[in-house]
Write a protein that holds these residues in place. Structure first.
Motif, PDB file in Angstrom:
ATOM      1  N   ALA A  16      24.409  11.798  36.112  1.00 45.46           N
ATOM      2  CA  ALA A  16      23.491  12.381  36.995  1.00 45.46           C
ATOM      3  C   ALA A  16      24.061  13.713  37.474  1.00 45.46           C
ATOM      4  N   GLY A  17      25.413  13.812  37.447  1.00 39.85           N
ATOM      5  CA  GLY A  17      25.948  15.154  37.869  1.00 39.85           C
ATOM      6  C   GLY A  17      25.613  16.332  37.055  1.00 39.85           C
ATOM      7  N   SER A  18      25.786  15.965  35.632  1.00 38.00           N
ATOM      8  CA  SER A  18      25.307  17.026  34.761  1.00 38.00           C
ATOM      9  C   SER A  18      24.018  17.168  34.731  1.00 38.00           C
ATOM     10  N   ALA A  19      23.239  16.402  35.118  1.00 37.13           N
ATOM     11  CA  ALA A  19      21.497  16.826  34.944  1.00 37.13           C
ATOM     12  C   ALA A  19      21.199  17.676  35.988  1.00 37.13           C
ATOM     13  N   GLY A  20      22.007  17.164  37.436  1.00 38.69           N
ATOM     14  CA  GLY A  20      21.541  18.009  38.473  1.00 38.69           C
ATOM     15  C   GLY A  20      22.202  19.347  38.423  1.00 38.69           C
ATOM     16  N   ALA A  21      23.126  19.775  37.496  1.00 39.95           N
ATOM     17  CA  ALA A  21      23.695  21.027  37.549  1.00 39.95           C
ATOM     18  C   ALA A  21      22.816  22.094  37.084  1.00 39.95           C
ATOM     19  N   GLN A  22      22.802  23.207  37.285  1.00 41.47           N
ATOM     20  CA  GLN A  22      21.843  24.315  36.776  1.00 41.47           C
ATOM     21  C   GLN A  22      22.555  24.975  35.670  1.00 41.47           C
ATOM     22  N   ASN A  23      21.530  25.258  34.543  1.00 38.69           N
ATOM     23  CA  ASN A  23      22.105  25.777  33.407  1.00 38.69           C
ATOM     24  C   ASN A  23      22.435  27.037  33.440  1.00 38.69           C
ATOM     25  N   PRO A  24      23.481  27.500  32.900  1.00 37.81           N
ATOM     26  CA  PRO A  24      23.799  29.112  33.128  1.00 37.81           C
ATOM     27  C   PRO A  24      22.514  30.060  32.369  1.00 37.81           C
ATOM     28  N   THR A  25      22.178  31.057  32.941  1.00 35.78           N
ATOM     29  CA  THR A  25      21.116  31.998  32.605  1.00 35.78           C
ATOM     30  C   THR A  25      21.610  33.081  31.653  1.00 35.78           C
ATOM     31  N   LEU A  26      20.796  33.413  30.471  1.00 38.73           N
ATOM     32  CA  LEU A  26      21.033  34.629  29.835  1.00 38.73           C
ATOM     33  C   LEU A  26      19.870  35.242  29.807  1.00 38.73           C
ATOM     34  N   PHE A  27      19.829  36.523  29.669  1.00 41.47           N
ATOM     35  CA  PHE A  27      18.704  37.591  29.920  1.00 41.47           C
ATOM     36  C   PHE A  27      18.574  38.496  28.511  1.00 41.47           C
ATOM     37  N   GLY A  28      17.357  37.973  27.994  1.00 41.25           N
ATOM     38  CA  GLY A  28      17.165  38.912  26.740  1.00 41.25           C
ATOM     39  C   GLY A  28      16.203  39.982  26.950  1.00 41.25           C
ATOM     40  N   THR A  29      16.186  41.022  26.285  1.00 44.77           N
ATOM     41  CA  THR A  29      15.212  42.267  26.778  1.00 44.77           C
ATOM     42  C   THR A  29      14.956  42.956  25.220  1.00 44.77           C
ATOM     43  N   VAL A  30      13.944  43.115  24.946  1.00 46.22           N
ATOM     44  CA  VAL A  30      13.554  43.944  23.973  1.00 46.22           C
ATOM     45  C   VAL A  30      12.212  45.094  24.344  1.00 46.22           C
ATOM     46  N   GLY A  31      12.518  46.372  24.040  1.00 45.09           N
ATOM     47  CA  GLY A  31      11.915  47.602  24.381  1.00 45.09           C
ATOM     48  C   GLY A  31      12.142  47.839  25.662  1.00 45.09           C
ATOM     49  N   PRO A  32      11.359  48.725  26.363  1.00 50.34           N
ATOM     50  CA  PRO A  32      10.186  49.319  25.794  1.00 50.34           C
ATOM     51  C   PRO A  32      10.505  50.411  24.514  1.00 50.34           C
ATOM     52  N   GLY A  33      11.435  51.092  24.402  1.00 53.87           N
ATOM     53  CA  GLY A  33      12.108  51.967  23.539  1.00 53.87           C
ATOM     54  C   GLY A  33      12.652  50.845  22.181  1.00 53.87           C
ATOM     55  N   PHE A  34      13.366  51.432  21.234  1.00 52.51           N
ATOM     56  CA  PHE A  34      13.982  50.970  20.322  1.00 52.51           C
ATOM     57  C   PHE A  34      15.356  49.945  20.662  1.00 52.51           C
ATOM     58  N   SER A  35      15.308  49.177  21.579  1.00 52.62           N
ATOM     59  CA  SER A  35      16.537  48.606  22.187  1.00 52.62           C
ATOM     60  C   SER A  35      16.283  47.055  22.318  1.00 52.62           C
ATOM     61  N   ILE A  36      17.387  46.454  22.159  1.00 49.20           N
ATOM     62  CA  ILE A  36      17.337  44.804  22.302  1.00 49.20           C
ATOM     63  C   ILE A  36      18.695  44.480  22.579  1.00 49.20           C
ATOM     64  N   GLY A  37      18.809  43.168  23.357  1.00 49.06           N
ATOM     65  CA  GLY A  37      19.968  42.727  23.835  1.00 49.06           C
ATOM     66  C   GLY A  37      19.981  41.562  24.597  1.00 49.06           C
ATOM     67  N   VAL A  38      21.238  41.148  24.934  1.00 45.18           N
ATOM     68  CA  VAL A  38      21.248  39.952  25.893  1.00 45.18           C
ATOM     69  C   VAL A  38      22.400  40.075  26.662  1.00 45.18           C
ATOM     70  N   VAL A  39      22.255  39.943  27.916  1.00 47.53           N
ATOM     71  CA  VAL A  39      22.973  40.153  29.064  1.00 47.53           C
ATOM     72  C   VAL A  39      23.328  39.052  29.884  1.00 47.53           C
ATOM     73  N   ASP A  40      24.156  38.881  30.661  1.00 49.76           N
ATOM     74  CA  ASP A  40      24.541  37.661  31.683  1.00 49.76           C
ATOM     75  C   ASP A  40      23.999  38.101  33.094  1.00 49.76           C
ATOM     76  N   GLY A  41      24.225  37.353  33.910  1.00 47.30           N
ATOM     77  CA  GLY A  41      23.693  37.884  35.440  1.00 47.30           C
ATOM     78  C   GLY A  41      24.071  38.978  36.100  1.00 47.30           C
ATOM     79  N   ALA A  42      25.304  39.196  35.475  1.00 43.92           N
ATOM     80  CA  ALA A  42      25.945  40.559  36.196  1.00 43.92           C
ATOM     81  C   ALA A  42      25.582  41.601  35.325  1.00 43.92           C
ATOM     82  N   GLY A  43      24.660  41.628  34.049  1.00 41.78           N
ATOM     83  CA  GLY A  43      24.452  42.678  33.266  1.00 41.78           C
ATOM     84  C   GLY A  43      25.323  43.038  32.433  1.00 41.78           C
ATOM     85  N   ASN A  44      26.330  42.098  31.852  1.00 37.94           N
ATOM     86  CA  ASN A  44      27.386  42.221  30.977  1.00 37.94           C
ATOM     87  C   ASN A  44      26.583  41.855  29.760  1.00 37.94           C
TER      88      ASN A  44
END
Length: 235
Positions: A16-44
């Motif tokens: 129950a505790g693990s189900a209630g915990a929020q998953n860590p979030t990653l942020f993937g971005t592609v574009g608008p130029g020729f860029s692609i990447g994945v960062v964490d919540g702090a932008g790293n």
């Protein structure tokens, strides 16, 4: 039997505790130029994470790119090349290497994430900032209007009182003066800085004046009997 029941309860609480915990979030971005990447919540930039279930938020900003993620156990997810927008994936990362790329430009727009036990968890987004708007202080209440009582007559009498006492000095400001004119001969006139008010000499009456008195000398008297008079100073 009691021991098995206790183990079952502990296991249920852990799930129950693990189900209630929020998953860590990653942020993937592609574009608008020729860029692609994945960062964490702090932008790293994310290159290593521990195994586990994550929320992967993809921001596709170009109609000539896509975000394609593949990895162990035949994992394969991607956005479309023609579309743009935001997609949210729930991904259970297993140990191994995950590869992301833009399919039309896979030779230059690509990256890898290594999933291994002991890798640091990605940083969480900072808490939202709240802006508090301070309420300006209320203006001070206006000073109370002092109520004075003036009278003339009957007979050769004239007076001006405040709180039952003859007025000799008074602070500047607003006043309300109730004049009781009880004489058929005399009237009540007040003269001073910016003030020249009088009751009628034609008969008896009660009038109320609302005045703003300024610093200086004020004289009240009868027009018919100049010797019937009094004075006070406003400070």
């Amino acid at each position: 039997m009691r021991g098995l029941l206790l183990i079952a309860i502990v296991a249920a609480l852990a799930l129950a505790g693990s189900a209630g915990a929020q998953n860590p979030t990653l942020f993937g971005t592609v574009g608008p130029g020729f860029s692609i990447g994945v960062v964490d919540g702090a932008g790293n930039r994310v290159t290593r994470i521990p195994p586990g279930t994550y929320t992967l938020q993809i921001n596709d900003l170009a109609t000539v790119h896509n975000f394609h993620l593949s990895g162990p156990a035949n994992f394969d997810m991607s956005t479309t090349v023609e579309g743009t927008g935001t997609a949210t994936w729930t991904v259970t990362f297993q140990e191994g290497t995950y590869h992301y790329q833009c399919d039309p430009h896979f030779t230059q727009m690509k990256g890898d994430i290594t999933v291994e036990t002991g890798a640091p968890l990605p940083a969480a987004p900072p808490p939202p900032t709240t802006t508090t708007t301070s309420t300006p202080p209320s203006p001070p209440p206006p000073p109370p209007v002092r109520k004075l009582i003036g009278s003339v007559g009957p007979g050769a009498t004239i007076s001006l009182r405040f709180n039952g006492r003859k007025v000799t000095t008074l602070k500047a400001g607003l006043v309300s003066i109730t004049i009781a004119d009880r004489s058929m001969k005399d009237n009540f006139r007040l003269k001073g800085l910016g003030v020249n008010r009088g009751t009628s000499k034609l008969g008896r009456a009660v009038v109320i004046w609302r005045l703003r008195l300024k610093r200086g000398l004020y004289v009240y008297s009868s027009d018919a009997t100049p010797t019937l008079r009094g004075a006070f100073r406003v400070t």
